[in-house]
Design a protein around this motif. Structure first.
Motif, PDB file in Angstrom:
ATOM      1  N   GLU A  14       0.810  -1.225   0.000  1.00 14.87           N
ATOM      2  CA  GLU A  14       0.000   0.000   0.000  1.00 14.87           C
ATOM      3  C   GLU A  14       0.839   1.270   0.000  1.00 14.87           C
ATOM      4  OE1 GLU A  14       0.354  -1.519   4.273  1.00 14.87           O
ATOM      5  OE2 GLU A  14       0.035  -2.340   2.252  1.00 14.87           O
ATOM      6  N   GLY A  15       2.189   1.140   0.036  1.00 14.24           N
ATOM      7  CA  GLY A  15       3.056   2.304  -0.017  1.00 14.24           C
ATOM      8  C   GLY A  15       3.416   2.817   1.364  1.00 14.24           C
ATOM      9  N   ALA A  16       4.434   3.691   1.421  1.00 19.04           N
ATOM     10  CA  ALA A  16       4.908   4.265   2.687  1.00 19.04           C
ATOM     11  C   ALA A  16       5.728   5.499   2.361  1.00 19.04           C
ATOM     12  CB  ALA A  16       5.727   3.249   3.481  1.00 19.04           C
ATOM     13  N   SER A  17       6.094   6.244   3.387  1.00 23.57           N
ATOM     14  CA  SER A  17       6.905   7.452   3.204  1.00 23.57           C
ATOM     15  C   SER A  17       8.371   7.080   3.033  1.00 23.57           C
ATOM     16  CB  SER A  17       6.757   8.373   4.420  1.00 23.57           C
ATOM     17  OG  SER A  17       5.438   8.844   4.532  1.00 23.57           O
ATOM     18  N   ALA A  18       9.017   7.659   2.029  1.00 26.06           N
ATOM     19  CA  ALA A  18      10.449   7.456   1.838  1.00 26.06           C
ATOM     20  C   ALA A  18      11.215   8.301   2.840  1.00 26.06           C
ATOM     21  CB  ALA A  18      10.856   7.827   0.419  1.00 26.06           C
ATOM     22  N   ALA A  19      12.398   7.821   3.224  1.00 28.02           N
ATOM     23  CA  ALA A  19      13.217   8.534   4.199  1.00 28.02           C
ATOM     24  C   ALA A  19      13.541   9.947   3.726  1.00 28.02           C
ATOM     25  CB  ALA A  19      14.499   7.748   4.463  1.00 28.02           C
ATOM     26  N   THR A  41      27.561   0.480   2.455  1.00 23.65           N
ATOM     27  CA  THR A  41      27.728   1.683   3.277  1.00 23.65           C
ATOM     28  C   THR A  41      27.031   2.903   2.677  1.00 23.65           C
ATOM     29  OG1 THR A  41      29.850   2.122   2.208  1.00 23.65           O
ATOM     30  CG2 THR A  41      29.895   0.900   4.284  1.00 23.65           C
ATOM     31  N   ASP A  42      26.795   2.920   1.365  1.00 18.47           N
ATOM     32  CA  ASP A  42      26.040   4.028   0.778  1.00 18.47           C
ATOM     33  C   ASP A  42      24.600   4.021   1.277  1.00 18.47           C
ATOM     34  OD1 ASP A  42      28.200   4.951  -0.654  1.00 18.47           O
ATOM     35  OD2 ASP A  42      27.688   3.803  -2.463  1.00 18.47           O
ATOM     36  N   GLU A  43      24.079   2.813   1.528  1.00 18.72           N
ATOM     37  CA  GLU A  43      22.712   2.698   2.007  1.00 18.72           C
ATOM     38  C   GLU A  43      22.621   2.729   3.527  1.00 18.72           C
ATOM     39  OE1 GLU A  43      21.743  -1.027   0.332  1.00 18.72           O
ATOM     40  OE2 GLU A  43      21.808  -0.316  -1.759  1.00 18.72           O
ATOM     41  N   PHE A  44      23.792   2.517   4.190  1.00 18.73           N
ATOM     42  CA  PHE A  44      23.807   2.476   5.647  1.00 18.73           C
ATOM     43  C   PHE A  44      25.186   2.953   6.138  1.00 18.73           C
ATOM     44  CE2 PHE A  44      23.709   0.467   9.868  1.00 18.73           C
ATOM     45  CZ  PHE A  44      22.435   0.820  10.281  1.00 18.73           C
ATOM     46  N   PRO A  45      25.428   4.268   6.150  1.00 16.35           N
ATOM     47  CA  PRO A  45      26.770   4.791   6.449  1.00 16.35           C
ATOM     48  C   PRO A  45      27.223   4.604   7.886  1.00 16.35           C
ATOM     49  CG  PRO A  45      25.189   6.578   6.166  1.00 16.35           C
ATOM     50  CD  PRO A  45      24.485   5.330   5.764  1.00 16.35           C
ATOM     51  N   LEU A  46      26.345   4.138   8.774  1.00 19.35           N
ATOM     52  CA  LEU A  46      26.765   3.899  10.155  1.00 19.35           C
ATOM     53  C   LEU A  46      27.908   2.886  10.209  1.00 19.35           C
ATOM     54  CD1 LEU A  46      26.196   4.441  13.206  1.00 19.35           C
ATOM     55  CD2 LEU A  46      24.666   2.467  13.139  1.00 19.35           C
ATOM     56  N   TRP A  66      17.763   7.402   6.398  1.00 17.46           N
ATOM     57  CA  TRP A  66      18.803   7.746   5.438  1.00 17.46           C
ATOM     58  C   TRP A  66      18.204   7.979   4.051  1.00 17.46           C
ATOM     59  CZ3 TRP A  66      22.925  10.166   5.887  1.00 17.46           C
ATOM     60  CH2 TRP A  66      23.920  10.153   4.902  1.00 17.46           C
ATOM     61  N   LYS A  67      18.155   6.979   3.191  1.00 20.92           N
ATOM     62  CA  LYS A  67      17.564   7.173   1.870  1.00 20.92           C
ATOM     63  C   LYS A  67      17.042   5.848   1.341  1.00 20.92           C
ATOM     64  CE  LYS A  67      22.048   6.848  -0.515  1.00 20.92           C
ATOM     65  NZ  LYS A  67      22.981   7.569  -1.415  1.00 20.92           N
ATOM     66  N   THR A  85      12.431   1.642   2.164  1.00 21.68           N
ATOM     67  CA  THR A  85      12.104   3.061   2.393  1.00 21.68           C
ATOM     68  C   THR A  85      13.295   3.894   2.858  1.00 21.68           C
ATOM     69  OG1 THR A  85      11.500   2.712   4.724  1.00 21.68           O
ATOM     70  CG2 THR A  85       9.759   2.416   3.058  1.00 21.68           C
ATOM     71  N   GLY A  86      14.347   3.231   3.360  1.00 19.80           N
ATOM     72  CA  GLY A  86      15.457   3.977   3.952  1.00 19.80           C
ATOM     73  C   GLY A  86      15.304   4.200   5.443  1.00 19.80           C
TER      74      GLY A  86
END
Length: 660
Positions: free
Chosen positions: A14-19, A86-91, A188-189, A203-204
Motif C-alpha cells: 500500500e506504499g509508505a513514506s520514503a526517508a 555503506t552508501d545505504e547504511f553509512p553507520l 537515510w535514503k 524506504t530507507g
C-alpha cells in the motif's frame, strides 16, 4: 539475553513514506542545525513534563566520545543485521573507523516515551513512543504545547552524519511500574536491495532492537538497562523518568567539540530564557546543563547577559502594570500581552548565537512567544534614533489565540507567517504585528511634558525627533573633536581652532561648551547614544616662573558608555598631572543643541545626569560627591549615570587641597 539486530523497512504494497521525504519536511530553515536541535528538543521536553511533579524539568546536552571500554560493544552490537552497503547504511563506516563522537540530549522530570510500542495499537491518548519512533506528522495532543505536528524530531536525524540515533527512555507502564526502553533508528535514503534472492525496494528507514517477533520492538526492562550499560549510556536514577536521544557522529558545523558546547550553551539562553527565570519567587520551569567530555560548559544567566537582560525586563513589564493588552477590533479579539523597555546601552559585542538571529551590535527587537513561553523569533522593529539607545519587547499570545499562532508557524516553529492562513486568522496575525509596531512607535516617540497652554517638549524627545534631519551617519546629532585626546591644548586655543574651522565651512553637528565654574576646568560632552566626545581635553594654566603650578585636569580620550552591573553609565577618564593633593568636583548638565546653552534644572518629570562615583586605577569606586586625589600619572574615571535621550555635559573642576 536478547541480542538486538537491525531491521530495514521494505515498501509495503500500500506504499509508505520514503526517508528522503521525511528528512526534507523541515524545509530549508534559516537557523543552523544546532540551533534547531536546541529549540525542537527543548520543546519536546517541555511538552513531555510530568503532570504530577512541581520540580523543574532537567534538560542537558552532552558532547562526548565513546571510550575504549565501550567501543567494542558498539562495533559488535550496532552492526548486527545492518545492510552491507555503506552508501545505504553509512553507520558501518562511522563505527568501524576512528573514534565515535556522540551528542546526547536528555530530559528528566518528564514522562518518557510511554504508551504502546506498535502504531496500530496506539488508539488512546498515551502514544508518545509511536509518535516519536514510528509515525510522522501526528497533530499535537497537548493543549498549549510548544510543538505542532512533530516534524521537529527530524532534526536529530539531520544532525547525525549517518542519520542514526539511539533512544533510551523510561516511562510508567499501564500498571504504574517503571519501564525502560531502548531502540535505535536510522533515517537515510530509499534504495533497492536483494532479499531472499529477489530485488526489493526499501524506504530507507531502519530500526535496531528486538527482532525476534514479526515487528521490531525496543529492548525492554532489564534487557534495556543491561544493553545501555554495555554501550556506556547515562543510566536512570531509581525513580527517574525521562528520555535520552543519542545523536551518533553529529555535524558540529565546523566547530571543535568544546566550541560547539559553548555555542549550545549560549543558544540555550537565547532561545529558552523564559524557562530559565524565576517568576514571583517560584523556581524556574526548566534547568539546563551542557558538558563536553565531562567538562561543564555553563549556560549563561539571561539576567546577567546582554542583551537578554533587557528581554527579561520586558517580560517582567509584560506581566506587571506597565504591560498592555493588544486587541484586534474587526473581528474583535484579545491577541495577547506586550511589554517593552528602552535603555541607553553601549554597542553589543556580536556573538555567534546573536548573529544567527540577526542581532549583532544593536537591539531593536520584539521576542514573540505563544502561551508555552518558548521563543518563536526575535522580530526586528524600527531602528532607534541612536546606536547607543536600545529597546527590547516581548509579546505573549493569549491562550485563546494559541491555535491561530501555532498554525502560522513553519515546521521549525521559528516564525509567524500570516500568508499561510485564511481570514480571519491571517487578520489576527497581521494585526498583532501592527499593534506591536504602534506600541514601539510610542516607546520611541516624543516624551516631553508641557505645561498647560505651552508648546514645548523635553530636550531628549526633541533631539530624538529632529535627529533624522542631521546629515551624515545614522544617529542622534554628531560631534567633532578639535583636539586630540590627552593633548595639552588650552581652552582659548581650542576655541579659536573651532571658530577657524566653522569659518572655513566645516559642519560641527554640535556645539563646543566650556565650564564657567572654573577657568582651569575643561568640559566633554556626548550625545547619549552616539559616544563621540567633543571638547577640550586639557586646560593648562599659564605658568609664571617661581609661582606654584595651579591644579588642572587632563582628559584622557572621549567619554564612552559602559555597563556596571544593571546600570549603563557614561565614563570620562582623566588625569591630574600636577603632583599635589587635589579635590575634584563634577559639573553635570544637559547641553542644548545649536544654541550653546545648558540645562542644570530638569523639566517636570525629566531626569538629569547624576554622578555615580570616582573610580581609581584599581577599579575601586568612591561614591562621595567630591574626592581628594594625589596628582600624578594615574588615570581616574568619572562615572556618570546619563539622562536618557539627551546630550550629557561632563565638567570636572579641581582645586588644591591646603596642607593641614
Amino acid at each position: 539475553m536478547i541480542e538486538p539486530r537491525w531491521f530495514s523497512q521494505p515498501y509495503p504494497p500500500e506504499g509508505a513514506s520514503a526517508a528522503e521525504g521525511i528528512r526534507n519536511q523541515l524545509g530549508r530553515p534559516e537557523l543552523d542545525l544546532l540551533t534547531i536541535l536546541v529549540r525542537e528538543s527543548a520543546q519536546n521536553s517541555w511538552d513531555a513534563r510530568s503532570a504530577t511533579s512541581m520540580d523543574p524539568v532537567d534538560y542537558r546536552i552532552d558532547v562526548s566520545t565513546v571510550g575504549p571500554a565501550h567501543i567494542g560493544a558498539w562495533r559488535d552490537l550496532l552492526l548486527a543485521g545492518a545492510p552491507a552497503n555503506t552508501d545505504e547504511f553509512p553507520l558501518r563506516d562511522t563505527i568501524r573507523h576512528g573514534p565515535v563522537r556522540l551528542l546526547s540530549v536528555s530530559d528528566r522530570g518528564t514522562r518518557g516515551l510511554g504508551g504502546p510500542t506498535r502504531a496500530n495499537d496506539a488508539v488512546g491518548s498515551d502514544r508518545d513512543f509511536v509518535s516519536f519512533i514510528r509515525n510522522i506528522g501526528e497533530p499535537r495532543d497537548k493543549a498549549l504545547g510548544g510543538g505542532t505536528y512533530g516534524f521537529g524530531k527530524g532534526i536529530f536525524y539531520l544532525l547525525s552524519k549517518p542519520g542514526t540515533i539511539l533512544v533510551h527512555t523510561r516511562c510508567r507502564s499501564p500498571h504504574g511500574g517503571l519501564e525502560t526502553r531502548l531502540i535505535g533508528c536510522t533515517l537515510w535514503k530509499s534504495h533497492v536491495a536483494v532479499q531472499n534472492g529477489a530485488s526489493r525496494r526499501f524506504t530507507g528507514r531502519h530500526w535496531w532492537g528486538d527482532a525476534s517477533g514479526e515487528v521490531i520492538e525496543p529492548l525492554m526492562g532489564t534487557h534495556a538497562d543491561t544493553m545501555a550499560r554495555r554501550l556506556g549510556l547515562r543510566p536512570f536514577a531509581p525513580e527517574e523518568t525521562g528520555t535520552t536521544v543519542v545523536v551518533i557522529d553529529p555535524s558540529l558545523d565546523g566547530l571543535e567539540p568544546s566550541e560547539a558546547a559553548d555555542y549550545l550553551a549560549e543558544t540555550i539562553t537565547w532561545h529558552l530564557w523564559p524557562k530559565m527565570i524565576s517568576v514571583e519567587g517560584e523556581n524556574p520551569a526548566m534547568r539546563f546543563a551542557v558538558t563536553c567530555d565531562g567538562v561543564d560548559h555553563p549556560v549563561p544567566d539571561p539576567r546577567e547577559t546582554a542583551p537578554l537582560d533587557m528581554f527579561v525586563s520586558a517580560y517582567e513589564a509584560l506581566n506587571g502594570p506597565d504591560g498592555r493588552d493588544l486587541q484586534c477590533l474587526k473581528p474583535k479579539r484579545h491577541l495577547g500581552r506586550f511589554g517593552a523597555v528602552k535603555r541607553i546601552r553601549p554597542p553589543l559585542e556580536p556573538s555567534r548565537a546573536g548573529r544567527m538571529l540577526n542581532i549583532e551590535s544593536l537591539v531593536h527587537h520584539v521576542c514573540l512567544m505563544r502561551p508555552a513561553e518558548l521563543v518563536v523569533t526575535y522580530r526586528p522593529g524600527p531602528k532607534p534614533p541612536s546606536e547607543n539607545v536600545a529597546y527590547a519587547g516581548v509579546f505573549r499570545a493569549d491562550e485563546s489565540m494559541d491555535e491561530v499562532y501555532a498554525k502560522a508557524e513553519p515546521p521549525t516553529h521559528d516564525a509567524w507567517n500570516p500568508q499561510s492562513l485564511e481570514r480571519p486568522e491571517s487578520t489576527f496575525v497581521h494585526t498583532t504585528f501592527r499593534r506591536v509596531e504602534e506600541a514601539l512607535d510610542q516607546l520611541l516617540s516624543l516624551g516631553g511634558v508641557a505645561r498647560s497652554g505651552a508648546r514645548s517638549v523635553a530636550l531628549g524627545a526633541a533631539s530624538t525627533f529632529f535627529s533624522g534631519l542631521v546629515g551624515g551617519a545614522w544617529g542622534i546629532g554628531g560631534a567633532t573633536a578639535y583636539a586630540k585626546p590627552g593633548s595639552t591644548v588650552t581652552r582659548a586655543g581650542a576655541q579659536e581652532a573651532a571658530r577657524n574651522r566653522r569659518g572655513a565651512g566645516a559642519s560641527t553637528g554640535g556645539r563646543l561648551h566650556s565650564s564657567t565654574a572654573d577657568d582651569d576646568a575643561a568640559t566633554h560632552e556626548v550625545w547619549n547614544g552616539v559616544g563621540e566626545g567633543i571638547g577640550f581635553p586639557d586646560a593648562t594654566a599659564t605658568g609664571v616662573p617661581g609661582r606654584p603650578r595651579r591644579p588642572r585636569v587632563q582628559y584622557v580620550g572621549d567619554p564612552y558608555f559602559d555597563d556596571r552591573g544593571d546600570l549603563t553609565v557614561l565614563v570620562q577618564e582623566f588625569r591630574l598631572p600636577v603632583p599635589i593633593p587635589q579635590r575634584v568636583h563634577v559639573d553635570l548638565a544637559v547641553a542644548l543643541p545649536g544654541v550653546g546653552g545648558r540645562e542644570t534644572d530638569p523639566p517636570i518629570g525629566a531626569e538629569m545626569p547624576a554622578l555615580v562615583g570616582w573610580e581609581d586605577g584599581d577599579g575601586l569606586l568612591h561614591t562621595s560627591e567630591t574626592c581628594v586625589i594625589d596628582g600624578g600619572e594615574s588615570v581616574w574615571r568619572a562615572v556618570v549615570r546619563p539622562a536618557p535621550d539627551t546630550m550629557t555635559e561632563i565638567g570636572i573642576r579641581v582645586e588644591a587641597v591646603s596642607a593641614p
